[in-house]
Structure formats: structure tokens, C-alpha cells
Design an enzyme around this catalytic site. Structure first.
Site, mmCIF file in Angstrom:
data_model
loop_
_atom_site.group_PDB
_atom_site.id
_atom_site.type_symbol
_atom_site.label_atom_id
_atom_site.label_comp_id
_atom_site.label_asym_id
_atom_site.label_seq_id
_atom_site.Cartn_x
_atom_site.Cartn_y
_atom_site.Cartn_z
ATOM 1 N N ASN A 108 32.961 -81.220 26.671
ATOM 2 C CA ASN A 108 32.084 -81.987 27.547
ATOM 3 C C ASN A 108 30.799 -81.186 27.760
ATOM 4 O OD1 ASN A 108 30.874 -83.554 29.510
ATOM 5 N ND2 ASN A 108 32.333 -83.033 31.122
ATOM 6 N N TRP A 109 29.738 -81.600 27.071
ATOM 7 C CA TRP A 109 28.482 -80.858 27.152
ATOM 8 C C TRP A 109 27.784 -81.032 28.495
ATOM 9 C CZ3 TRP A 109 25.512 -81.697 21.857
ATOM 10 C CH2 TRP A 109 26.332 -81.261 20.810
ATOM 11 N N LYS A 110 28.185 -82.027 29.254
ATOM 12 C CA LYS A 110 27.549 -82.342 30.539
ATOM 13 C C LYS A 110 26.042 -82.544 30.331
ATOM 14 C CE LYS A 110 31.276 -80.092 32.985
ATOM 15 N NZ LYS A 110 31.724 -79.309 34.160
ATOM 16 N N HIS A 153 35.370 -88.386 35.530
ATOM 17 C CA HIS A 153 35.250 -86.932 35.671
ATOM 18 C C HIS A 153 35.027 -86.584 37.132
ATOM 19 C CE1 HIS A 153 33.635 -82.853 35.293
ATOM 20 N NE2 HIS A 153 34.222 -82.821 34.102
ATOM 21 N N GLU A 180 33.047 -84.742 38.573
ATOM 22 C CA GLU A 180 31.635 -84.763 38.981
ATOM 23 C C GLU A 180 31.142 -86.187 39.202
ATOM 24 O OE1 GLU A 180 30.942 -80.684 36.433
ATOM 25 O OE2 GLU A 180 30.156 -82.582 35.663
ATOM 26 N N GLU A 225 42.176 -82.362 35.888
ATOM 27 C CA GLU A 225 41.217 -81.348 36.332
ATOM 28 C C GLU A 225 41.589 -80.850 37.731
ATOM 29 O OE1 GLU A 225 36.890 -82.640 35.330
ATOM 30 O OE2 GLU A 225 37.893 -84.348 36.258
ATOM 31 N N GLY A 281 34.845 -73.299 39.477
ATOM 32 C CA GLY A 281 33.684 -72.793 40.186
ATOM 33 C C GLY A 281 33.938 -72.416 41.628
ATOM 34 N N SER A 296 38.605 -74.860 33.564
ATOM 35 C CA SER A 296 37.950 -73.616 33.132
ATOM 36 C C SER A 296 38.713 -72.932 31.996
ATOM 37 C CB SER A 296 37.771 -72.667 34.316
ATOM 38 O OG SER A 296 36.946 -73.235 35.298
ATOM 39 N N GLY A 337 34.393 -77.491 29.354
ATOM 40 C CA GLY A 337 33.038 -77.590 29.863
ATOM 41 C C GLY A 337 32.129 -76.539 29.265
ATOM 42 N N GLY A 338 31.872 -75.473 30.018
ATOM 43 C CA GLY A 338 30.891 -74.468 29.614
ATOM 44 C C GLY A 338 31.143 -73.862 28.247
#
Length: 252
Positions: A10-12, A97, A99, A169, A175, A215, A236-237
Site C-alpha cells: 500500500n503506497w498510500k 483501511h 486511515e 490491522e 505508529g 508494521s 505500508g512503508g
């Protein structure tokens, strides 16, 4: 029954068009032969450019990060499932998601409509569920996940449900400085699979891929993916770094 192993990136809201194209090319060129289904979920602006990159590449697919629940209309700035379908080359759409739920106030009823829209256009939902820290601390996390699945997915026919990928998730472990253990991931994945079995039967539950989205990194992916009910990850990251992402793919 052998479930499909999946690693979805997921590049967001990251990468310029040229940077995204370069990232997709690099992932394709370095991707070894694998039985893992690798999905790149890019921002909308990248989809047309990345589609031909992943085309005809075994086990490499393209996904969008969201879509609107309506087919068309006065929804400035939105993208519909029919629009995604007509682009060609897109197989998956991330829905729900954490977010999107938190920042854009998407509730289970909206997400149920989005799921329907995606399936009606021959796309596959990656349906996200998960709990924030206060719910985990209160011990009501299974109840919340149950509600998210019942209201967002369990209206589907068995045939349509079979096309869904689920991503769990633990929002409290993203975070926050709090770490979810592989055992905690397994516990929730097992609970989700039992919910599916109760609704659709044990065969459907055994066939459903459930991804972990907490994560995941090259250093912890192998241990997480070794758990019996964890079928891969929504990354994600680390999906923005070619070597990290492919190391996670290779962790299966």
C-alpha cells in the site's frame, strides 16, 4: 486447502508519477519466481502507468487504494469502481483501511456499498478490519472486528465472499510505539477465520486469505508469516523500498 499467499504493498499518498513508475519497474525486474501473489496498490495517478508494467507478469498484480460506492455522479474528486474497471489491468481495491475509517469517517454501511460496487465490476476487495488502542485495552477487540465483518462483508453470497481478501490491522500497533507480537496476530487471524466459518462454513474459511497489516518489516515478516492463520501482509512503508518489500515477499 492451500490458501493463496499474498503480499500487498500500500503506497498510500507517496511517490510522484515518475518515482512510482520507477518503483514498479524495479519491483518487477527484481521479483524472483514465487508462489506469492504480489500486489502493488498505488495512488490513482499511477494506475495507468503501472498497469502495463505488471501486465503478463506472473504473480504480480495492480490494485487501487479506494473507490466511491456510487457508479457516477456529482462527487467531486472521487473515483468509481466502473472507472477503475474500464482502465484495465486493475485487479484489487483496498477498502476500509484504518486511515479511511479514521480520517474520512467511512463506516461499515458505506464500506458494504463499496464492497458491492467493487465486486459488481469484477474487481476484488481487500477488506480491512482492525481496532484502535482503546478498544484493545478494553478487551472488546473481537467484538469490534465481528461487527466490522458482519456489517461490511457478511451480506455477501458465498460466491462473492470467495473473491474477498481480508486484511487485519491492529491500529494500536501502527505508529504508537506499541508492538503487536506474532502470537497476537495469530490470535486475531484465528478469530477472524472462526467468524467466517460460522457464517460461510469451514471450507470457505479455509480458503480465505487473511493478511496482517501491523508494521511488517523484513526483520519480523518471517516469524509473522509462519503463523498458521497468517497468509501474508498488507505492507505500508516498507512497500516503498524495493529491497525491503521483496525481502518481505521472500519471507514466505
Amino acid at each position: 486447502m492451500t490458501r493463496q499467499k499474498i503480499v500487498a504493498g500500500n503506497w498510500k499518498m507517496n511517490k510522484s508519477l515518475s518515482e512510482g513508475t520507477a518503483l514498479a519497474e524495479a519491483i518487477k525486474n527484481k521479483l524472483a519466481n514465487t508462489e506469492v501473489q504480489v500486489i502493488m496498490c498505488t495512488p490513482f495517478i499511477h494506475l495507468s502507468a503501472v498497469a502495463p508494467i505488471v501486465a503478463d507478469t506472473p504473480n504480480l498484480s495492480l490494485g487501487a487504494q479506494n473507490c466511491h460506492q456510487n457508479a457516477s455522479g456529482a462527487y467531486t474528486g472521487e473515483i468509481s469502481a466502473p472507472m477503475l474497471a474500464t482502465m484495465g489491468g486493475i485487479d484489487y481495491v483496498i477498502l476500509g483501511h484504518s486511515e479511511r475509517r479514521a480520517y474520512f469517517h467511512e463506516d461499515n454501511q458505506i464500506l458494504a456499498a463499496k464492497v458491492d460496487a467493487v465486486l459488481e465490476n469484477n474487481l476484488k476487495p481487500i477488506f480491512c478490519c482492525g481496532e484502535p488502542l482503546e478498544i484493545r485495552e478494553a478487551g472488546t477487540h473481537v467484538a469490534l472486528i465481528t461487527q466490522q465483518l458482519e456489517e461490511g462483508l457478511f451480506h455477501l453470497s458465498p460466491e462473492d465472499f470467495a473473491k474477498v481478501v481480508i486484511a487485519y490491522e491492529p491500529v494500536w500497533a501502527i505508529g504508537t510505539g506499541v508492538t503487536a507480537s506474532p502470537e497476537q496476530a495469530q490470535d486475531m487471524h484465528e478469530a477472524i477465520r472462526k467468524l467466517i466459518a460460522n457464517k460461510y462454513g469451514v471450507d470457505a474459511a479455509a480458503a480465505t486469505s487473511i493478511l496482517y497489516g501491523g508494521s511488517v518489516k523484513p526483520g519480523n515478516a518471517k516469524e509473522i508469516f509462519s503463523k498458521p492463520d497468517v497468509d501474508g501482509g498488507l505492507i505500508g512503508g516498507a512497500s516503498l523500498k524495493v529491497d525491503d518489500f521483496l525481502a518481505i515477499v521472500d519471507s514466505h
